[in-house]
Design a protein around this motif. Structure first.
Motif, PDB file in Angstrom:
ATOM      1  N   THR A  89      27.449 -70.936 -10.681  1.00 53.55           N
ATOM      2  CA  THR A  89      28.163 -70.096  -9.818  1.00 53.55           C
ATOM      3  C   THR A  89      29.812 -69.888  -9.869  1.00 53.55           C
ATOM      4  O   THR A  89      30.539 -68.845  -9.669  1.00 53.55           O
ATOM      5  CB  THR A  89      27.407 -69.134  -8.069  1.00 53.55           C
ATOM      6  OG1 THR A  89      28.058 -70.164  -7.291  1.00 53.55           O
ATOM      7  CG2 THR A  89      26.077 -69.296  -8.493  1.00 53.55           C
ATOM      8  N   ASP A  90      29.862 -71.433  -9.107  1.00 53.27           N
ATOM      9  CA  ASP A  90      31.257 -71.690  -9.575  1.00 53.27           C
ATOM     10  C   ASP A  90      31.803 -71.453 -10.668  1.00 53.27           C
ATOM     11  O   ASP A  90      32.956 -71.074 -10.297  1.00 53.27           O
ATOM     12  CB  ASP A  90      31.066 -73.243  -8.739  1.00 53.27           C
ATOM     13  CG  ASP A  90      32.721 -73.257  -8.635  1.00 53.27           C
ATOM     14  OD1 ASP A  90      34.279 -73.369  -8.475  1.00 53.27           O
ATOM     15  OD2 ASP A  90      33.217 -75.112  -9.939  1.00 53.27           O
ATOM     16  N   TRP A 118      28.101 -77.489  -4.195  1.00 49.35           N
ATOM     17  CA  TRP A 118      28.034 -77.576  -5.042  1.00 49.35           C
ATOM     18  C   TRP A 118      29.426 -77.531  -5.930  1.00 49.35           C
ATOM     19  O   TRP A 118      28.678 -75.971  -6.086  1.00 49.35           O
ATOM     20  CB  TRP A 118      26.472 -78.494  -6.034  1.00 49.35           C
ATOM     21  CG  TRP A 118      25.937 -79.217  -5.705  1.00 49.35           C
ATOM     22  CD1 TRP A 118      24.630 -78.855  -4.620  1.00 49.35           C
ATOM     23  CD2 TRP A 118      25.758 -80.359  -5.777  1.00 49.35           C
ATOM     24  NE1 TRP A 118      24.021 -80.163  -4.582  1.00 49.35           N
ATOM     25  CE2 TRP A 118      24.699 -81.125  -5.252  1.00 49.35           C
ATOM     26  CE3 TRP A 118      26.408 -80.828  -6.865  1.00 49.35           C
ATOM     27  CZ2 TRP A 118      24.673 -81.893  -5.086  1.00 49.35           C
ATOM     28  CZ3 TRP A 118      26.358 -81.896  -7.016  1.00 49.35           C
ATOM     29  CH2 TRP A 118      25.594 -83.097  -5.827  1.00 49.35           C
ATOM     30  N   THR A 119      29.690 -77.594  -6.608  1.00 52.57           N
ATOM     31  CA  THR A 119      30.658 -77.200  -7.548  1.00 52.57           C
ATOM     32  C   THR A 119      30.582 -77.410  -9.151  1.00 52.57           C
ATOM     33  O   THR A 119      30.004 -78.835  -9.437  1.00 52.57           O
ATOM     34  CB  THR A 119      32.278 -77.438  -7.339  1.00 52.57           C
ATOM     35  OG1 THR A 119      32.461 -78.409  -7.521  1.00 52.57           O
ATOM     36  CG2 THR A 119      32.859 -76.509  -6.019  1.00 52.57           C
ATOM     37  N   ARG A 171      29.210 -65.682  -5.369  1.00 53.73           N
ATOM     38  CA  ARG A 171      28.307 -66.781  -4.799  1.00 53.73           C
ATOM     39  C   ARG A 171      29.279 -66.882  -2.508  1.00 53.73           C
ATOM     40  O   ARG A 171      30.476 -66.424  -2.649  1.00 53.73           O
ATOM     41  CB  ARG A 171      29.960 -67.729  -5.636  1.00 53.73           C
ATOM     42  CG  ARG A 171      29.316 -69.226  -4.221  1.00 53.73           C
ATOM     43  CD  ARG A 171      30.998 -69.871  -6.028  1.00 53.73           C
ATOM     44  NE  ARG A 171      30.809 -71.512  -5.441  1.00 53.73           N
ATOM     45  CZ  ARG A 171      30.449 -72.522  -4.952  1.00 53.73           C
ATOM     46  NH1 ARG A 171      29.334 -72.196  -5.872  1.00 53.73           N
ATOM     47  NH2 ARG A 171      29.989 -73.366  -4.729  1.00 53.73           N
ATOM     48  N   ASP A 172      28.247 -67.736  -1.809  1.00 53.78           N
ATOM     49  CA  ASP A 172      28.386 -67.581  -1.284  1.00 53.78           C
ATOM     50  C   ASP A 172      29.496 -68.912  -0.505  1.00 53.78           C
ATOM     51  O   ASP A 172      29.571 -70.620  -1.639  1.00 53.78           O
ATOM     52  CB  ASP A 172      27.248 -68.552  -0.134  1.00 53.78           C
ATOM     53  CG  ASP A 172      27.343 -68.749   1.818  1.00 53.78           C
ATOM     54  OD1 ASP A 172      28.167 -69.160   1.771  1.00 53.78           O
ATOM     55  OD2 ASP A 172      26.248 -68.294   2.087  1.00 53.78           O
ATOM     56  N   LEU A 174      29.116 -73.291   0.135  1.00 51.46           N
ATOM     57  CA  LEU A 174      27.916 -73.995  -0.957  1.00 51.46           C
ATOM     58  C   LEU A 174      28.796 -75.168  -1.223  1.00 51.46           C
ATOM     59  O   LEU A 174      30.225 -75.116  -1.336  1.00 51.46           O
ATOM     60  CB  LEU A 174      27.470 -73.171  -2.323  1.00 51.46           C
ATOM     61  CG  LEU A 174      26.677 -71.687  -1.882  1.00 51.46           C
ATOM     62  CD1 LEU A 174      26.568 -70.834  -3.476  1.00 51.46           C
ATOM     63  CD2 LEU A 174      25.630 -72.366  -1.428  1.00 51.46           C
ATOM     64  N   SER A 186      18.819 -76.495  -6.824  1.00 54.97           N
ATOM     65  CA  SER A 186      19.914 -75.100  -6.339  1.00 54.97           C
ATOM     66  C   SER A 186      21.350 -75.697  -7.192  1.00 54.97           C
ATOM     67  O   SER A 186      22.589 -75.652  -6.887  1.00 54.97           O
ATOM     68  CB  SER A 186      20.130 -76.327  -5.046  1.00 54.97           C
ATOM     69  OG  SER A 186      20.414 -75.071  -4.069  1.00 54.97           O
ATOM     70  N   LEU A 202      22.497 -65.726  -1.559  1.00 56.80           N
ATOM     71  CA  LEU A 202      21.856 -67.063  -0.900  1.00 56.80           C
ATOM     72  C   LEU A 202      21.369 -66.678   0.629  1.00 56.80           C
ATOM     73  O   LEU A 202      20.264 -66.424   1.139  1.00 56.80           O
ATOM     74  CB  LEU A 202      22.712 -67.989   0.060  1.00 56.80           C
ATOM     75  CG  LEU A 202      22.070 -69.710   0.066  1.00 56.80           C
ATOM     76  CD1 LEU A 202      21.371 -69.718  -1.004  1.00 56.80           C
ATOM     77  CD2 LEU A 202      22.769 -70.417  -0.051  1.00 56.80           C
ATOM     78  N   ASP A 249      22.131 -74.094  -9.711  1.00 58.30           N
ATOM     79  CA  ASP A 249      22.551 -72.874  -9.722  1.00 58.30           C
ATOM     80  C   ASP A 249      23.859 -73.012  -9.101  1.00 58.30           C
ATOM     81  O   ASP A 249      25.152 -71.820  -8.936  1.00 58.30           O
ATOM     82  CB  ASP A 249      21.701 -72.179  -8.850  1.00 58.30           C
ATOM     83  CG  ASP A 249      21.490 -70.643  -8.581  1.00 58.30           C
ATOM     84  OD1 ASP A 249      21.566 -70.183  -9.798  1.00 58.30           O
ATOM     85  OD2 ASP A 249      21.793 -70.537  -7.816  1.00 58.30           O
ATOM     86  N   GLN A 250      24.095 -73.614  -8.305  1.00 58.48           N
ATOM     87  CA  GLN A 250      25.802 -73.381  -7.017  1.00 58.48           C
ATOM     88  C   GLN A 250      26.197 -73.799  -8.232  1.00 58.48           C
ATOM     89  O   GLN A 250      27.465 -73.198  -8.126  1.00 58.48           O
ATOM     90  CB  GLN A 250      25.615 -74.855  -5.919  1.00 58.48           C
ATOM     91  CG  GLN A 250      24.463 -73.713  -5.242  1.00 58.48           C
ATOM     92  CD  GLN A 250      24.827 -75.278  -3.800  1.00 58.48           C
ATOM     93  OE1 GLN A 250      25.485 -75.470  -2.855  1.00 58.48           O
ATOM     94  NE2 GLN A 250      22.946 -74.872  -3.135  1.00 58.48           N
TER      95      GLN A 250
END
Length: 357
Positions: A49-50, A63-64, A57-58, A61, A42, A236, A45-46
């Motif tokens: 998206t960053d 994680w960057t 992207r939520d 979230l 996860s 998400l 994946d996060q």
């Protein structure tokens, strides 16, 4: 800083789930062997998206890209980063990623699969990601050059060159996906050879993937997406609700025996594309693991399209889906501990007495 960082950038629908299950399922074993798989899937994946700054992207979230890098900045061995979404990064985003990993030796790893299997898989994946377009419209858009996103995000030669040009040829690796009938662990063994994973380090389970839906089931999901309107615009929340309660709990549990795919009327077109893709990869200096001939379609047979289903078939699938969701809802209800009769009334009375006193 790590000695080497391997960035597995995709492509989607090339056995990524299986490879990632092996990596994260053996993270402790790999770490003892000097190969770090930082954080969780996860988190990767996060971070993807960053890095790509995708609109879905939520915003909540954690994680960057930079936070993920902080997890291994002091690791002295090798590191593996993996997300099939990395490959869709723009040239500037890929450049930022590679430059932020230096002075480590950066390796780019991409997997390639034949287009005959990739086209229907990619369309189905787009429906699972909330798209609503019909299968025929998707194929026409790709064929007529009106959907460049397919080539940029799902084909190895396009994404590989955006990333591969940033590293020396010896640090570019392309892994071909075996044709059906090959040993189930062959894809992993090819990846393991690139990453330098010693034999015997990882315990391998049978490959797991996202089971494909049949034509009626994917058509039901497509129509549900259209009916959702503006609900769940971020990925998400959509996954937590629609994937959990409709896709996984119901649609994937059906027989899904009515398969679909590219029709034979497009077989020559797909074969020509395969030859072109193979030539581009042959001409691109890189390390090839497997055989580029595996990118040529194997057995091409006539397939139905979800667009060809009649209303009765779709209605039957929708009714059975509703029945499945009722059963699923009941199973969830039974998992909630039942309060003894009258307990809530006694609790409320006790709260009122404490408030009064």
């Amino acid at each position: 800083m790590p000695k080497r960082v391997f960035v597995h950038i995709g492509a989607p629908k090339t056995g990524s789930t299986y490879v990632q299950n092996v990596l994260f399922g053996n993270a402790e074993r790999l770490e003892r062997a000097g190969i770090l798989i930082p954080a969780t899937f996860s988190a990767h994946d996060q971070a993807m998206t960053d890095l790509r700054q995708v609109p879905w992207r939520d915003p909540d979230l954690y994680w960057t890209w930079d936070r993920l890098l902080e997890r291994f900045e002091r690791w002295p061995g090798d590191v593996v980063l993996t997300s099939e979404g990395f490959g869709a990064a723009t040239a500037d985003q890929a450049k930022r990623a590679v430059e932020s990993l230096r002075p480590a030796e950066v390796h780019v790893v991409v997997a390639a699969r034949d287009l005959w299997r990739t086209l229907p898989s990619m369309w189905q994946q787009s429906i699972r990601a909330r798209s609503t377009w019909r299968f025929g419209d998707f194929l026409t858009a790709v064929e007529e050059g009106k959907f460049e996103g397919f080539w940029e995000h799902y084909t190895a030669n396009r994404m590989f060159q955006r990333w591969g040009d940033l590293v020396p040829p010896a640090q570019r690796h392309i892994v071909t996906v075996p044709q059906p009938g090959a040993p189930h662990d062959l894809l992993w063994r090819r990846f393991a050879g690139v990453l330098g994973v010693p034999d015997g380090v990882c315990e391998l389970a049978a490959p797991e993937s996202n089971p494909s839906l049949g034509a009626p089931e994917i058509e039901v999901l497509r129509r549900v997406n259209g009916a959702l309107g503006d609900l769940y615009p971020h990925r998400l929340p959509y996954q937590r609700v629609v994937h959990q309660h409709l896709l996984r709990a119901v649609l994937q549990q059906r027989d899904n025996d009515k398969r679909f795919g590219v029709g034979l009327d497009r077989a020559e077109w797909v074969a020509e594309l395969a030859d072109q893709q193979i030539k581009e990869l042959q001409d691109y200096p890189c390390h090839i693991v497997g055989d580029l001939a595996e990118l040529r379609p194997g057995r091409m047979t006539e397939s139905a399209s979800p667009d060809d289903l009649d209303d009765r078939q779709i209605l039957d699938a929708a009714i059975q889906t509703i029945v499945g969701m009722i059963t699923h809802a009941e199973s969830l209800r039974q998992q909630v501990p039942q309060q003894p009769a009258g307990m809530m009334a006694r609790v409320k009375r006790g709260v009122r007495r404490r408030l009064v006193s």
